[in-house]
Design an enzyme around this catalytic site. Sequence first.
Site, mmCIF file in Angstrom:
data_model
loop_
_atom_site.group_PDB
_atom_site.id
_atom_site.type_symbol
_atom_site.label_atom_id
_atom_site.label_comp_id
_atom_site.label_asym_id
_atom_site.label_seq_id
_atom_site.Cartn_x
_atom_site.Cartn_y
_atom_site.Cartn_z
ATOM 1 N N CYS A 79 0.743 -1.353 0.103
ATOM 2 C CA CYS A 79 0.081 0.030 -0.035
ATOM 3 C C CYS A 79 1.008 1.190 0.085
ATOM 4 O O CYS A 79 1.568 1.556 -1.201
ATOM 5 C CB CYS A 79 -1.109 -0.132 1.111
ATOM 6 S SG CYS A 79 -2.445 1.207 0.922
ATOM 7 N N HIS A 179 -3.791 -4.660 -0.232
ATOM 8 C CA HIS A 179 -3.143 -5.136 1.015
ATOM 9 C C HIS A 179 -3.479 -6.579 1.047
ATOM 10 O O HIS A 179 -4.423 -7.320 0.842
ATOM 11 C CB HIS A 179 -4.297 -4.665 2.127
ATOM 12 C CG HIS A 179 -4.045 -3.396 2.640
ATOM 13 N ND1 HIS A 179 -2.781 -2.899 3.670
ATOM 14 C CD2 HIS A 179 -4.558 -2.190 1.982
ATOM 15 C CE1 HIS A 179 -3.079 -1.601 3.670
ATOM 16 N NE2 HIS A 179 -4.261 -1.291 2.842
ATOM 17 N N GLU A 181 -2.579 -8.551 3.303
ATOM 18 C CA GLU A 181 -3.090 -9.141 4.768
ATOM 19 C C GLU A 181 -4.781 -8.930 4.676
ATOM 20 O O GLU A 181 -5.092 -9.586 5.728
ATOM 21 C CB GLU A 181 -2.341 -8.465 5.648
ATOM 22 C CG GLU A 181 -2.693 -7.036 5.766
ATOM 23 C CD GLU A 181 -2.292 -5.733 5.002
ATOM 24 O OE1 GLU A 181 -2.443 -4.614 5.299
ATOM 25 O OE2 GLU A 181 -1.592 -6.127 4.128
#
EC number: 4.3.2.10
Length: 208
Positions: A79, A179, A181
């Site tokens: 990001c 992202h 994650e």
Amino acid sequence: MIAVIDYDTGNTKSVGKALAHIGLEHVITADHAVIRSCDGLILPGVGAFARAMANIEERGLAVLVKELVSEGKPLLGICVGMQLLFDSSSEYGETSGLGLIPGAVVRLPPSNLKVPHIGWNQLHVKPATVFAPLDGENVYYVHSYYAKTDERYVVAKTDYGVQVPGIVQKQHVYGTQFHPEKSGDVGFKVLQYFKEVVVKCSSSQQSI
């Protein structure tokens, strides 16, 4: 061992949890000696480019990261961490980045689409890359700015009024605007691919 570089950004712990989920040994740290001892680096990030870059510079991490990359250590920016890989950003005024990949970070242009771009969107991945199996998969974005860079550094794109680079690469420097994650199994695959890059680079350096 992967160093998740801690510079008071918002998503270090969530990145750490994702790495733990795939069984990748890691440490969240700003300690220069610990970072040097690791085989690969992850530069996370949320928020504004200028503040993120200031935090990195205050801790002497900008010089360290560039030094370790020059020595061949793989780096993954996530990001805002990806945006920091470029030469500059126009967010809140012109701010210099790490300059590891040529290009500039600019605001998403006015359109009928909402800014910031928040939510799931599809990746269009170039063939014959390690990320090729992710073509057509959806990943999670949160951003108002995107990277403008040469096509040679763009591995995957997402259409959001403009072609947003979703994955970029220059040699052993990688970045994802989305992202991993927060992108479920697809995101875990991205981190797994980076793990394989780290292992390969580490093995090559040990054999020299």
